[in-house]
Design a protein around this motif. Structure first.
Motif, short mmCIF file in Angstrom:
data_model
loop_
_atom_site.label_atom_id
_atom_site.label_comp_id
_atom_site.label_asym_id
_atom_site.label_seq_id
_atom_site.Cartn_x
_atom_site.Cartn_y
_atom_site.Cartn_z
N ASP A 94 26.54 39.75 41.93
CA ASP A 94 26.99 38.96 43.07
C ASP A 94 28.51 38.81 43.09
O ASP A 94 29.15 38.98 44.13
N ASP A 95 29.09 38.50 41.93
CA ASP A 95 30.55 38.37 41.85
C ASP A 95 31.23 39.72 42.07
O ASP A 95 32.30 39.78 42.68
N LEU A 97 30.15 42.17 43.98
CA LEU A 97 30.10 42.44 45.42
C LEU A 97 31.16 41.63 46.16
O LEU A 97 31.79 42.12 47.10
N LYS A 98 31.37 40.39 45.75
CA LYS A 98 32.42 39.55 46.36
C LYS A 98 33.79 40.15 46.12
O LYS A 98 34.63 40.18 47.03
N LYS A 99 34.03 40.62 44.90
CA LYS A 99 35.32 41.23 44.59
C LYS A 99 35.56 42.48 45.44
O LYS A 99 36.64 42.69 45.95
N LYS A 101 34.17 43.18 48.32
CA LYS A 101 34.37 42.74 49.70
C LYS A 101 35.80 42.24 49.90
O LYS A 101 36.38 42.37 50.97
N GLY A 102 36.40 41.70 48.84
CA GLY A 102 37.77 41.19 48.89
C GLY A 102 38.83 42.26 48.64
O GLY A 102 40.02 41.95 48.57
#
Length: 174
Positions: A94-95, A97-99, A101-102
């Motif tokens: 999850d983290d 994927l966030k990275k 996306k960022g």
């Protein structure tokens, strides 16, 4: 001419991480032809030995002193406790994927064949065996989420990237 580390040895608690205080050494690996091929030359302030310790596998290259020198060494257990764990930068999916996306980039350090067989879309592939020689080509202004099959090679790759002041995180469990 002194041989410090022999390719193919190691994998036990007597292994060491080395920091060059004085002198120069050559990193070599046995190539396809069966002859040793120089991969890099290191000098004061450089280090070696972390790959085998991080991946907990035999040494992937030999290290030979080119000049008289002074080496500092750290036992495997101390290296893992004081260097590997603090630099691991492990994150869950999850983290990761966030990275991404960022703006972070997926970095696959498996072999080219494994990458071609299956990989994360929009990832780049730098096989672990060539990562050290390609560090100059890695964008230092980009963040990376590094992955492999089981997390061993990717954690070693993250160590190498972080050592070069590159923002990198390892995908937990590969």
């Amino acid at each position: 001419g002194d041989l410090v580390v022999q390719e193919g040895t190691g994998g036990d608690d007597d292994d060491f991480f080395y920091l060059i205080n004085q002198g120069h050494c050559s990193i070599s690996r046995v190539g396809v032809s069966g002859d040793a091929e120089e991969m890099a030359r290191l000098g004061p302030g450089d280090s070696f030995g972390e790959e085998g310790l991080l991946a907990d596998r035999p040494r992937g290259s030999s290290v030979t002193m080119l000049t008289p020198g002074v080496l500092l060494r750290l036992k495997k257990c101390d290296f893992v406790e004081f260097i590997k764990r603090p630099l691991a930068n492990a994150i869950d999916l999850d983290d990761a994927l966030k990275k991404v996306k960022g703006g972070a980039i997926w970095l696959d350090v498996r072999s080219s064949e494994e990458y071609e067989d299956s990989h994360i879309i929009d990832s780049i592939n730098i096989p672990f065996e060539s990562l050290r020689s390609q560090l100059d080509n890695v964008d230092h202004d980009t963040s990376y989420v590094v992955y492999c099959q089981d997390g061993h090679l990717s954690s070693t790759a993250v160590y190498l990237l972080v050592e070069q002041a590159i923002d990198a995180h390892v995908l937990a469990k590969g």
